[in-house]
Scaffold this motif. Structure first.
Motif, short mmCIF file in Angstrom:
data_model
loop_
_atom_site.label_atom_id
_atom_site.label_comp_id
_atom_site.label_asym_id
_atom_site.label_seq_id
_atom_site.Cartn_x
_atom_site.Cartn_y
_atom_site.Cartn_z
N HIS A 122 29.97 58.50 54.98
CA HIS A 122 29.40 57.40 55.76
C HIS A 122 30.00 57.37 57.17
CE1 HIS A 122 27.71 53.48 56.66
NE2 HIS A 122 28.95 53.02 56.91
N ILE A 123 31.31 57.48 57.20
CA ILE A 123 31.98 57.48 58.50
C ILE A 123 31.54 58.69 59.33
CG2 ILE A 123 34.23 57.73 59.64
CD1 ILE A 123 35.40 56.11 57.28
N LEU B 39 28.27 58.00 60.67
CA LEU B 39 28.34 57.04 61.79
C LEU B 39 28.78 57.78 63.07
CD1 LEU B 39 30.04 53.90 60.21
CD2 LEU B 39 27.69 54.09 61.10
N GLU C 286 21.50 59.91 60.18
CA GLU C 286 21.06 58.71 59.45
C GLU C 286 20.77 59.04 57.99
OE1 GLU C 286 21.13 55.69 60.33
OE2 GLU C 286 20.08 54.87 58.57
N ARG D 6 23.90 59.37 56.28
CA ARG D 6 24.51 58.05 56.03
C ARG D 6 23.84 57.34 54.86
NH1 ARG D 6 23.88 52.97 56.77
NH2 ARG D 6 21.75 53.30 57.51
N ARG D 7 22.47 57.49 54.83
CA ARG D 7 21.74 56.86 53.70
C ARG D 7 22.15 57.50 52.37
NH1 ARG D 7 15.61 56.13 56.09
NH2 ARG D 7 16.11 54.45 57.57
N GLU E 67 25.20 56.23 51.46
CA GLU E 67 25.02 54.85 50.97
C GLU E 67 24.52 54.83 49.53
OE1 GLU E 67 25.20 50.74 51.23
OE2 GLU E 67 25.94 52.31 52.63
#
Lengths: 148, 543
Positions: free
Chosen positions: B250-251, B254, B275, B278-279, B282
C-alpha cells in the motif's frame, strides 16, 4: 480508501491523509515520500507537537504530529502508523508529518477559503465524497510548523 | 415371861402357900393339943395365924390383883388406841398413801412406830425404785422402738430398693436378650452389607478405571486442541506477514502514485498501475482481515475447547479423586462392617452371658429381698415388743403413781399438795385460777387442770396451750359442765383422798392421757371439791 484516487480529474492533485478525525490534503508536489512509522529521537525542550528527529532515506527529518498541529489544545495523539515526508519546492528542507492513514492521491477542484482563525498553513477547505478535508500548504507548514 | 407376870404368879402361889400353912398349922396344933387349955390356946393361936395369914394374903395377893386389873385396863385402852392408829396407818397403806401412813404411827409403841415407818419408807423407796426402773425401761423401750422403727423403715427402703434393683436387673436381662437378638441380626445385616460393599467396591473400581480412561481421552483432546492452537498461531503469524506485505504494498503504491502525480501527464499510466497495486493491497488486507476474523472465531472455539477440556480434565480428576476417595471409604466401610459383624457377634455372646449373669443376680436379689423382708418382719416384732414393753413400763408407772410418796415424781403427792393449796383459796375465784395457772406453768405435761365442786360441777379450768395447741376445748370441758359420773370423782367421793384413772384418749389432743384427782378440804376437814389434772402421756414420758 477508494475515494482518493482521482488523479485523472480536474484540479491540483493532493495526497489525502487522515490524522485523528481530521482528513487533510497535502499537495502532491510537496509530498516526497510515504513511509511506515519512524522512530524519531525526541529533542530536549522541544514542543509536544515535535515528535523528534528521524532519519529517512539517509536524511535527518524533523517529525511533527499533524494531529497536534490541527488540534493544539487536544490531547496528544497516539502513535501514528505512517509518516508523510514533505519538502520545499527547491528540495532544501524536509518535514515529516505523522498521520494515521493515507488514502491516496486525489484531485481537488472546488475549494473554499479557510475559516477565520485557521493557521496560515491551512489554505482552504474542500469536500470529497461529502467528507470535508482541509488543504495544507507545505511551504508554510515547513516555514512555521507552530502556525503562529 | 415378863417380870410383872412372874411376880403375879409368885404372889398367887404365895397366897395359896400361906393358906396351906395356916390350915396345916391349925391341924397340927389341934392334933398336938391334949387338954382344953391347950386347945383354946391352940385355937387362939390358930386364929392369930389365920388372921396374920389373911392379912398377908390380902396384902400380898388381893391388892396386887386389883393393881393388876387396873394395869390391864390401862393396857387395854392403850391397845385400842394403838390398834386404831395401826388400822389408820394400814388403811393409808392400803390406799397407797405412804406419806399419811407414817403420821398415825406416832400413837404406836416406838418399836412398832419405827417398824411401820420403816415399812412405809421401804415401800416408798421400792415404789420410787420401781418408778425409776420403769422410766428407764420406758426410755429404753422408746429407744428400741425408735431404733427398730428406723430399722424397719431402713429395711423397707432396702426391700424397696432391692425390688427396684431386681426389676432393673430383670429389665437389664430382658434388654440383654433383646440386645443379643439385635446384635445377631446386626451381624447378619453387617455380613450382607459387607457383600454389598464388595459389589460396590468392584463397581467403583470400574468407575475409577472409566474415569481414568475419560481423563486420558480428555488429555488427548487437549493435546489436539494445543496442536490446533499452535497451527492457529502460525496462521496468525502468516496473516501478520501478509498484512505487513499488504501495508508495504500500500505504501509502495502510494509512493508510486505520488511519483506518478509528480510526473504529470507522463505519469498517468503509472499512476493507474499504482492505483491498481494499491487496490490489490487493499483487497489483500481486507481478505486478511476476513481470514483473521474467521481465525479469531476458530481460535475462540479452540480456546473454548481448551477451556472445556481443562474443565473436563478437572472434572475427570475430581471424579477420579472422588471415586478413589469413595473407593477408600468403601474399603474402610468394608473393614468397619467386618469389625461391626465381629463386634456384633461378640456383643451377642457377651449379652448372652450378661443375661445369664443378670438372671443369677435376680435370683440372688430375690433371696436378699426375702431375707430383708424377714429381717423387717423381725424388726416389726421387735417394734411391737418395744411398744408392749413401753406400754408395760407405762402401766408400771401408772401403778407406781397410785402410790403417794414424798417425791416430786409422785403426781399423787403433787396433786395432794395442790389440793392443799386450794384449801384457803376456794372462796376467791381469781386465786383458784392463779393456782390452776401455776399448776400448768410448773407442769408442762399436764393438758388441763380443773376444779369441780362437791356436786361434780366444773368451777374453773386452765388449758395448757403448749400441749393442746389452738384446739378449742369446746363441749369437752366447760364451766358448769357435770363431771359427777366420772370415775375419778366417784372414787374421791367415796372417801378416797386421791384417785388415778386408767389410760384413755384425750378429747383435746387425741393423745393417751390419765387423770389424777385429789379431794379439796376446808379447814374443818370437810370435802368441798375435787382437783383434777389430765396428764398427757407423750409429754410426760418425754420429760
Amino acid at each position: 480508501m477508494g475515494e482518493a484516487n482521482r488523479t485523472g480529474g480536474d484540479g491540483e492533485p493532493f495526497l489525502v491523509v487522515r490524522s485523528g478525525g481530521q482528513r487533510c490534503a497535502i499537495p502532491v508536489a510537496a509530498a516526497r515520500l510515504v513511509t511506515r512509522k519512524v522512530t524519531p529521537t525526541r529533542l530536549p525542550g522541544s514542543a509536544p507537537r515535535l515528535l523528534g528527529l528521524a532519519q529517512v532515506g539517509g536524511e535527518p527529518v524533523a517529525v511533527v504530529d499533524l494531529h497536534a498541529l490541527l488540534d493544539p489544545i487536544g490531547a496528544p495523539g497516539a502513535a501514528r502508523d505512517l509518516t508523510v515526508v514533505v519538502r520545499r519546492a527547491d528540495g532544501s528542507v524536509s518535514l515529516g508529518l505523522a498521520v494515521d492513514e493515507a488514502f491516496g492521491v486525489a484531485a481537488i477542484g472546488d475549494r473554499r477559503a479557510p475559516d477565520p482563525g485557521d493557521p496560515p498553513w491551512l489554505v482552504g477547505r474542500a469536500a470529497i465524497d461529502g467528507r470535508e478535508l482541509v488543504i495544507l500548504d507545505a511551504e508554510r507548514l515547513i516555514a512555521d510548523p507552530g502556525g503562529s | 415371861m415378863q417380870p410383872d407376870r412372874r411376880t403375879s404368879v409368885v404372889r398367887q402361889w404365895l397366897g395359896m402357900a400361906i393358906l396351906a400353912v395356916v390350915v396345916l398349922a391349925g391341924g397340927i396344933m389341934l392334933e398336938i393339943t391334949s387338954d382344953r387349955d391347950s386347945e383354946e390356946w391352940a385355937t387362939r393361936a390358930w386364929l392369930v395365924i389365920a388372921a396374920v395369914a389373911l392379912a398377908t394374903h390380902l396384902g400380898l395377893v388381893s391388892l396386887a390383883r386389883v393393881r393388876l386389873e387396873r394395869a390391864y385396863r390401862d393396857l387395854e385402852g392403850r391397845f385400842a388406841v394403838q390398834s386404831e392408829a395401826l388400822q389408820r396407818s394400814l388403811g393409808e397403806l392400803r390406799h397407797g398413801d405412804l406419806v399419811e401412813s407414817i403420821v398415825p404411827a406416832d400413837d404406836l409403841p416406838p418399836a412398832m412406830a419405827e417398824a411401820v415407818e420403816a415399812a412405809a419408807r421401804a415401800m416408798a423407796a421400792l415404789v420410787q425404785q420401781i418408778q425409776s426402773s420403769s422410766v428407764e425401761v420406758a426410755t429404753s423401750a422408746g429407744s428400741v422402738h425408735e431404733t427398730s422403727n428406723e430399722l424397719v423403715e431402713g429395711a423397707s427402703q432396702q426391700a424397696a430398693a432391692v425390688v427396684e434393683i431386681t426389676a432393673s436387673t430383670e429389665e437389664l436381662a430382658r434388654t440383654a436378650g433383646q440386645i443379643a437378638t439385635s446384635a445377631a441380626g446386626q451381624a447378619t445385616f453387617a455380613a450382607q452389607a459387607q457383600e454389598t460393599g464388595n459389589a460396590g467396591a468392584r463397581a467403583l473400581e470400574e468407575a475409577v478405571s472409566s474415569a481414568g480412561e475419560l481423563r486420558q481421552g480428555i488429555e488427548r483432546i487437549a493435546d489436539r486442541a494445543d496442536v490446533l492452537g499452535q497451527r492457529s498461531r502460525e496462521i496468525y503469524r502468516v496473516l501478520d506477514l501478509i498484512t505487513e506485505i499488504a501495508q508495504e504494498t500500500h505504501i509502495l503504491a502510494l509512493n508510486a502514485a505520488i511519483e506518478a502525480a509528480a510526473a504529470g501527464r507522463h505519469g498517468d499510466r503509472f499512476g493507474v498501475v499504482a492505483e491498481e497495486v494499491r487496490r490489490l493491497a487493499e483487497r489483500s488486507r481486507e481478505s486478511v482481515e476476513s481470514v483473521r476474523t474467521l481465525l479469531d472465531g476458530f481460535s475462540g472455539a479452540i480456546r473454548s475447547v481448551v477451556v472445556a477440556t481443562e474443565e473436563g480434565a478437572k472434572a475427570a480428576d475430581h471424579v477420579l479423586g472422588r471415586s478413589r476417595s469413595a473407593q477408600g471409604a468403601i474399603e474402610q466401610l468394608r473393614g468397619a462392617l467386618a469389625d461391626t459383624a465381629r463386634a456384633a457377634v461378640e456383643i451377642s455372646q457377651a449379652t448372652d452371658e450378661q443375661r445369664t449373669a443378670s438372671n443369677q443376680v435376680v435370683t440372688t436379689l430375690r433371696d436378699i429381698s426375702e431375707l430383708i423382708q424377714r429381717t423387717a418382719e423381725g424388726f416389726r416384732r421387735v417394734t411391737a415388743s418395744a411398744e408392749r414393753l413401753s406400754d408395760l413400763a407405762l402401766s408400771i408407772q401408772l401403778l407406781t403413781q397410785s402410790f403417794r410418796i414424798d417425791s416430786v415424781h409422785s403426781l399423787k403427792h403433787q396433786t395432794v399438795g395442790w389440793s392443799d393449796g386450794l384449801r384457803d383459796a376456794t372462796a376467791s375465784f381469781e386465786v383458784v385460777e392463779r393456782v390452776l395457772a401455776d399448776i400448768i406453768r410448773d407442769c408442762p405435761y399436764i393438758e388441763i387442770a380443773y376444779l369441780v365442786d362437791r356436786a361434780g360441777t366444773m368451777v374453773a379450768f386452765e388449758v395448757n396451750r403448749e400441749v393442746v395447741g389452738e384446739r378449742r376445748a369446746g363441749r369437752a370441758v366447760a364451766v358448769g359442765q357435770a363431771f359427777a359420773d366420772r370415775p375419778w370423782f366417784q372414787a374421791v367421793s367415796r372417801g378416797l383422798r386421791t384417785a388415778v384413772t386408767p389410760l384413755y384418749v384425750s378429747l383435746l389432743t387425741d393423745d393417751r392421757c390419765f387423770t389424777i384427782a385429789a379431794a379439796v378440804h376446808d379447814r374443818t376437814g370437810s370435802t368441798i371439791g375435787v382437783l383434777g389434772v389430765d396428764v398427757n402421756v407423750r409429754s410426760w414420758t418425754s420429760i
